[in-house]
Design an enzyme around this catalytic site. Sequence first.
Site, mmCIF file in Angstrom:
data_model
loop_
_atom_site.group_PDB
_atom_site.id
_atom_site.type_symbol
_atom_site.label_atom_id
_atom_site.label_comp_id
_atom_site.label_asym_id
_atom_site.label_seq_id
_atom_site.Cartn_x
_atom_site.Cartn_y
_atom_site.Cartn_z
ATOM 1 N NE ARG A 120 -3.548 -0.477 2.840
ATOM 2 C CZ ARG A 120 -4.167 -0.361 4.012
ATOM 3 N NH1 ARG A 120 -3.749 -1.053 5.043
ATOM 4 N NH2 ARG A 120 -5.171 0.460 4.151
ATOM 5 C CD GLN A 126 -0.800 5.558 -2.326
ATOM 6 O OE1 GLN A 126 -1.429 6.259 -1.581
ATOM 7 N NE2 GLN A 126 0.025 4.633 -1.905
ATOM 8 C CG ASP A 129 -4.859 0.759 -0.260
ATOM 9 O OD1 ASP A 129 -5.355 -0.298 0.171
ATOM 10 O OD2 ASP A 129 -4.293 1.590 0.464
ATOM 11 C CB SER A 132 -7.223 2.528 1.571
ATOM 12 O OG SER A 132 -6.016 2.408 2.271
ATOM 13 C CE1 TYR A 227 -1.637 -1.943 7.779
ATOM 14 C CE2 TYR A 227 0.540 -2.357 6.856
ATOM 15 C CZ TYR A 227 -0.823 -2.151 6.693
ATOM 16 O OH TYR A 227 -1.359 -2.164 5.445
HETATM 17 P P1 NAD Z 1 -5.241 -1.205 10.446
HETATM 18 O O1 NAD Z 1 -6.591 -1.545 9.928
HETATM 19 O O2 NAD Z 1 -4.158 -2.216 10.387
HETATM 20 O O3 NAD Z 1 -5.396 -0.778 11.976
HETATM 21 C C1 NAD Z 1 -6.275 0.238 12.362
HETATM 22 C C2 NAD Z 1 -5.626 1.036 13.457
HETATM 23 O O4 NAD Z 1 -5.611 0.288 14.669
HETATM 24 C C3 NAD Z 1 -4.179 1.431 13.176
HETATM 25 O O5 NAD Z 1 -4.072 2.836 13.157
HETATM 26 C C4 NAD Z 1 -3.408 0.820 14.336
HETATM 27 O O6 NAD Z 1 -2.318 1.612 14.768
HETATM 28 C C5 NAD Z 1 -4.483 0.719 15.389
HETATM 29 N N1 NAD Z 1 -4.188 -0.216 16.483
HETATM 30 C C6 NAD Z 1 -3.684 -1.458 16.418
HETATM 31 N N2 NAD Z 1 -3.557 -2.004 17.654
HETATM 32 C C7 NAD Z 1 -4.019 -1.072 18.522
HETATM 33 C C8 NAD Z 1 -4.161 -1.044 19.915
HETATM 34 N N3 NAD Z 1 -3.802 -2.065 20.691
HETATM 35 N N4 NAD Z 1 -4.671 0.074 20.472
HETATM 36 C C9 NAD Z 1 -5.048 1.125 19.713
HETATM 37 N N5 NAD Z 1 -4.940 1.163 18.370
HETATM 38 C C10 NAD Z 1 -4.426 0.070 17.790
HETATM 39 O O7 NAD Z 1 -4.703 0.121 9.805
HETATM 40 P P2 NAD Z 1 -5.022 0.729 8.380
HETATM 41 O O8 NAD Z 1 -6.221 1.570 8.447
HETATM 42 O O9 NAD Z 1 -4.997 -0.372 7.401
HETATM 43 O O10 NAD Z 1 -3.806 1.699 8.165
HETATM 44 C C11 NAD Z 1 -2.532 1.440 8.707
HETATM 45 C C12 NAD Z 1 -1.575 2.531 8.329
HETATM 46 O O11 NAD Z 1 -1.225 2.422 6.972
HETATM 47 C C13 NAD Z 1 -2.105 3.926 8.524
HETATM 48 O O12 NAD Z 1 -1.070 4.728 9.031
HETATM 49 C C14 NAD Z 1 -2.415 4.401 7.161
HETATM 50 O O13 NAD Z 1 -2.344 5.790 7.028
HETATM 51 C C15 NAD Z 1 -1.321 3.701 6.417
HETATM 52 N N6 NAD Z 1 -1.647 3.588 5.028
HETATM 53 C C16 NAD Z 1 -0.775 4.155 4.174
HETATM 54 C C17 NAD Z 1 -1.050 4.105 2.841
HETATM 55 C C18 NAD Z 1 -0.106 4.740 1.932
HETATM 56 O O14 NAD Z 1 1.019 4.986 2.269
HETATM 57 N N7 NAD Z 1 -0.547 5.028 0.770
HETATM 58 C C19 NAD Z 1 -2.186 3.493 2.378
HETATM 59 C C20 NAD Z 1 -3.043 2.904 3.270
HETATM 60 C C21 NAD Z 1 -2.755 2.958 4.621
#
Ligand code: NAD
Length: 402
Positions: A120, A126, A129, A132, A227
């Site tokens: 991702r 992007q 994805d 997302s 993550y």
């Molecule tokens: P995810 O679904 O894996 O997790 C959701 C959230 O839960 C995360 O923010 C994680 O830190 C949080 N979490 C996990 N354990 C926890 C705990 N014990 N207590 C509290 N919070 C907890 O995450 P996601 O939505 O798939 O996204 C993960 C990261 O990837 C984000 O920073 C997102 O911005 C990033 N991302 C980047 C891109 C990119 O670079 N283009 C694309 C998609 C996502």
Amino acid sequence: MKVSVVKETAPGERRVALVPEVVVKLRSAGLDVLVQSGAGEGAWHTDDSYAEAGATVVSRADALAADVVLMVGKPDSAAVSVLRPGQVVIGLLAPLTDPDLTAALAAAGVTALSMDMIPRTLPRAQPMDALSSQANIAGYKAALLGANQFARFFPLLITAAGTARPARVLVLGTGVAGLQAIGTAKRLGALVSAYDVRPETRTEAESVGATFIELKSVGPASGEGGYARALTEDERMAQQEELAGHIARHDVVVTTAQVPGRRPPLLVTEDALKAMAPGSVIVDMGASTLGGNVAGSVPGETVMTENGVAVIGASGLPSSMATAASAMYARNISALLLYLVKDGQIAMERDDELQAGVIITSGGAIVHPALAADAGQAAQVPPDQPRDQPDEGAPSVHGSAR
Ligand code: NAD
């Protein structure tokens, strides 16, 4: 080259992998598009609308015989049994939690690409994805479910019949879904707080209108690839205890926490639920058969605790907005497909980082680096393993897989 869309078979699944608008795009790229009759009906797309877009409406058997078969979820066993070597299958195949399907696809000689393994963070990935795009929808719907269940208003209302104070909403986990839940609750007028173990999410949470809560007892827990990492036993207990105080002060809590390849972490314990006021609502987006973020949550059901707290086991949220979810997914999957097609044919280049991240089986073998080493071993958490314990068999990924 024939590219087909099959009707999803998972219970309650209403999404479809291509929408008519995207069929037009694939046709103009020189691809023949076949659509299984009825594939789009759950998302309100008729066979006629696909035909008008240039697709041929076919039987399931014909759709499953195409060169490339597109789907939202996984193929069922009947579908796998009719696939032939060399066919390409693309869907959200969840190989880290369903190693048996990966093995079956490899045995069938199929080239399988899993949308949930896309790296991702690669800029060119992007538009593909799907995690997302679907998480965005889920976060929006989770906030609406909370508002719908809550027996008071979200906004501050000053009326001749009295003043309603705004609801206090807490979002736990501020990844893609959490940020959308914050924004949605905020637009409905709630006072929103948020917490995540990754402190770098603070600015993002604040930019969509939340007050970020910092826990004193747990330090940063950022893992690989943006993550979170799994917490240790001590961290987990400290987090649960300190969070309980915050949870009790909120009317509606939306939990979205995930750790790739692991069970969702338990954030809201039974004791935390007992401390909430009657009429409070929790929407558990982590609710799954493996266990959710909230004690006692049941996927697809609303459980009422003895002290009157509604615990909504929010599963299948993207499917509940099937038209929007299908439109976004169709753009994601067609972007991947068109990325792979050269001169009207699929041209795989395994030294391309994006392709290496997404291809899970090819030439009769499991080829993804995160899966190949573990082929034959279940990557899913065994039922007797305590929640959140690092799973020795769980590979580390830099895309994501649930
Ligand atoms: P995810 O679904 O894996 O997790 C959701 C959230 O839960 C995360 O923010 C994680 O830190 C949080 N979490 C996990 N354990 C926890 C705990 N014990 N207590 C509290 N919070 C907890 O995450 P996601 O939505 O798939 O996204 C993960 C990261 O990837 C984000 O920073 C997102 O911005 C990033 N991302 C980047 C891109 C990119 O670079 N283009 C694309 C998609 C996502």
